[in-house]
Write a protein that holds these residues in place. Structure first.
Motif, PDB file in Angstrom:
ATOM      1  N   ALA A   4      78.047  63.721 -34.463  1.00 58.31           N
ATOM      2  CA  ALA A   4      78.322  62.407 -33.892  1.00 58.31           C
ATOM      3  C   ALA A   4      77.171  61.918 -32.999  1.00 58.31           C
ATOM      4  O   ALA A   4      76.938  60.717 -32.910  1.00 58.31           O
ATOM      5  N   HIS A   5      76.480  62.859 -32.360  1.00 60.71           N
ATOM      6  CA  HIS A   5      75.452  62.454 -31.418  1.00 60.71           C
ATOM      7  C   HIS A   5      74.251  61.877 -32.162  1.00 60.71           C
ATOM      8  O   HIS A   5      73.800  62.429 -33.167  1.00 60.71           O
ATOM      9  N   ARG A  17      71.142  64.008 -32.826  1.00 63.30           N
ATOM     10  CA  ARG A  17      71.312  64.933 -33.957  1.00 63.30           C
ATOM     11  C   ARG A  17      71.190  64.206 -35.289  1.00 63.30           C
ATOM     12  O   ARG A  17      70.649  64.743 -36.251  1.00 63.30           O
ATOM     13  N   THR A  31      63.863  55.240 -29.356  1.00 60.78           N
ATOM     14  CA  THR A  31      63.878  54.191 -28.327  1.00 60.78           C
ATOM     15  C   THR A  31      65.191  53.416 -28.387  1.00 60.78           C
ATOM     16  O   THR A  31      65.787  53.103 -27.353  1.00 60.78           O
ATOM     17  N   LEU A  32      65.650  53.115 -29.624  1.00 59.37           N
ATOM     18  CA  LEU A  32      66.938  52.431 -29.774  1.00 59.37           C
ATOM     19  C   LEU A  32      68.055  53.275 -29.182  1.00 59.37           C
ATOM     20  O   LEU A  32      68.941  52.760 -28.484  1.00 59.37           O
ATOM     21  N   LEU A  55      67.838  55.567 -26.825  1.00 60.48           N
ATOM     22  CA  LEU A  55      67.760  55.598 -25.368  1.00 60.48           C
ATOM     23  C   LEU A  55      68.305  54.309 -24.769  1.00 60.48           C
ATOM     24  O   LEU A  55      69.038  54.352 -23.764  1.00 60.48           O
ATOM     25  N   SER A  56      67.984  53.164 -25.393  1.00 59.79           N
ATOM     26  CA  SER A  56      68.468  51.922 -24.791  1.00 59.79           C
ATOM     27  C   SER A  56      69.965  51.771 -25.022  1.00 59.79           C
ATOM     28  O   SER A  56      70.672  51.197 -24.190  1.00 59.79           O
ATOM     29  N   GLY A  72      76.176  54.172 -21.821  1.00 58.38           N
ATOM     30  CA  GLY A  72      76.472  55.433 -21.180  1.00 58.38           C
ATOM     31  C   GLY A  72      76.714  56.581 -22.139  1.00 58.38           C
ATOM     32  O   GLY A  72      77.026  57.679 -21.736  1.00 58.38           O
ATOM     33  N   LYS A 102      76.407  57.859 -28.594  1.00 57.20           N
ATOM     34  CA  LYS A 102      77.174  57.976 -29.839  1.00 57.20           C
ATOM     35  C   LYS A 102      77.619  56.574 -30.231  1.00 57.20           C
ATOM     36  O   LYS A 102      77.831  55.723 -29.381  1.00 57.20           O
ATOM     37  N   MET A 128      75.397  61.300 -13.678  1.00 63.92           N
ATOM     38  CA  MET A 128      75.400  60.476 -14.904  1.00 63.92           C
ATOM     39  C   MET A 128      74.702  61.217 -16.026  1.00 63.92           C
ATOM     40  O   MET A 128      75.243  61.430 -17.090  1.00 63.92           O
ATOM     41  N   PRO A 180      79.987  68.752 -30.056  1.00 63.61           N
ATOM     42  CA  PRO A 180      78.952  68.545 -31.057  1.00 63.61           C
ATOM     43  C   PRO A 180      79.454  67.717 -32.227  1.00 63.61           C
ATOM     44  O   PRO A 180      78.667  67.144 -32.962  1.00 63.61           O
ATOM     45  N   THR A 181      80.746  67.655 -32.400  1.00 60.58           N
ATOM     46  CA  THR A 181      81.266  66.940 -33.550  1.00 60.58           C
ATOM     47  C   THR A 181      82.621  66.334 -33.238  1.00 60.58           C
ATOM     48  O   THR A 181      83.375  66.840 -32.447  1.00 60.58           O
ATOM     49  N   GLN A 182      82.878  65.201 -33.883  1.00 62.23           N
ATOM     50  CA  GLN A 182      84.208  64.607 -33.767  1.00 62.23           C
ATOM     51  C   GLN A 182      84.967  64.720 -35.081  1.00 62.23           C
ATOM     52  O   GLN A 182      86.061  64.220 -35.227  1.00 62.23           O
ATOM     53  N   ILE A 225      62.213  46.331 -27.444  1.00 59.04           N
ATOM     54  CA  ILE A 225      63.432  46.888 -26.845  1.00 59.04           C
ATOM     55  C   ILE A 225      63.318  46.962 -25.337  1.00 59.04           C
ATOM     56  O   ILE A 225      64.277  46.712 -24.616  1.00 59.04           O
TER      57      ILE A 225
END
Lengths: 98, 237
Positions: free
Chosen positions: A26-27, A30, A81-82, A84-85, A91, A94, B1, B13-15, B95
């Motif tokens: 999901a991250h 990754r 970069t996308l 990170l923004s 917050g 994902k 944060m 790590p996974t959903q 960006i």
């Protein structure tokens, strides 16, 4: 010649591992890494299959891979970069389900 | 944060539920078997385009086939790839701005960077030159140059305002612009884009490669900054 096929099969394996991680993880970091591994698999297949001729490797796939690697690096930089923004804005690194 | 988000990476790590993961793994195994089968069913000895490339090598102006393909036979591709690099950088710049932090590198990184950067630049020039007759060329040399830039940025070096404004932008567009200029000139003289006259091909390729190396290296290093350099603030300081 079997060397060539062995390397190409490893490339297929890398591609599939990357695809699995791309779907399951999901991250976003990754996912970006997974896409890079898929790309490496594709490059490996191309470089391996280029060396099937009797008179040296085929230069055309090699030229495509060398530019492909540099383009993949810059695309990864854009993706990071996308990401990170996005994580700065929401917050979380994902994608939400909706 | 930041701790929280890092914690989340480790915790979750996974959903995807285990059943679904198994299903996906099965489907991808099937795909792997299919792709593997496709690779195995390919003929084990194909010359591909080797012979076509070799038969045209005398007209390419260089003696290494990959460089000949990259800069001469498929010059269009390389031109567009330079533009892709530039687009990626423009995307990154659109960006946000580069986050500037004062970095105090340790003595090891500091000394290492001072020693290595000149060597990297030398290696880049060598790779650029050797590309005419051996493995090497603009993209390899550009990557090494980019690595030198990243090393400099990691060790806390930041170019100051005048360097970051016009000179940076000129270097970034040097490669694509040189490609477009040579394409225009060859279009006027030869009637086709990027068709090099045989006698001048070697020189034209060297000019293109030099410009492309500089642009690729500086683009990769600039991508590492992660945003548009904030030179306005520096100017007002």
């Amino acid at each position: 010649m079997s060397n060539v096929i062995a390397f190409a099969l490893v490339g297929v394996g890398l591609f599939c591992l990357g695809l699995y991680a791309l779907i399951v993880q999901a991250h976003l970091l990754r996912k970006i890494l997974a896409i890079n591994i898929m790309g490496s698999g594709v490059f490996m297949i191309m470089v391996a299959l280029a060396k099937r001729g009797a008179d040296g490797p085929d230069p055309v796939p090699h030229a495509m891979v060398i530019t492909g690697i540099v383009v993949a690096v810059s695309a990864t930089a854009l993706a990071l970069t996308l990401m990170l923004s996005l994580s700065a804005a929401s917050g979380s690194a994902k994608l939400s389900d909706d | 944060m930041q701790d929280q988000s890092e914690q989340r990476i480790i915790d979750d790590p996974t959903q995807v539920s285990p059943m679904l993961r198994l299903l996906i793994a099965l489907l991808i195994t099937l795909l792997a078997i299919g792709l593997g089968n496709a690779v195995l069913s390919l003929s084990t000895s194909t010359a591909g385009l080797t012979q076509i490339v070799n038969s045209q090598m005398a007209q390419s102006g260089v003696s290494h086939p990959v460089t000949a393909v990259l800069l001469n036979f498929r010059g269009y591709d390389t031109l567009l790839e330079m533009v892709v690099l530039l687009l990626a950088l423009l995307g990154v710049w659109a960006i946000g701005e580069a986050r500037y932090q004062e970095i105090a590198p340790g003595p090891v990184l500091d000394t290492f960077a001072r020693l290595l950067v000149p060597i990297l630049i030398l290696v880049a020039v060598y790779l650029l030159w050797v590309g005419a007759h051996a493995p090497g060329g603009a993209f390899q040399a550009g990557s090494i140059l980019g690595a030198a830039g990243v090393l400099l940025l990691l060790s806390g070096w930041r170019p100051r305002y005048p360097l970051m404004a016009l000179p940076l932008r000129m270097t970034l567009i040097l490669g694509p612009m040189m490609f477009v200029a040579i394409a225009a000139i060859t279009f006027i003289i030869e009637g086709q884009l990027l068709t090099f006259p045989v006698n001048q091909a070697g020189t034209l390729i060297l000019i293109l490669e030099t410009a492309a190396t500089l642009s690729i290296g500086i683009t990769l290093a600039a991508l590492f900054l992660g945003g548009q350099p904030q030179y306005e603030n520096e100017k007002s300081k």
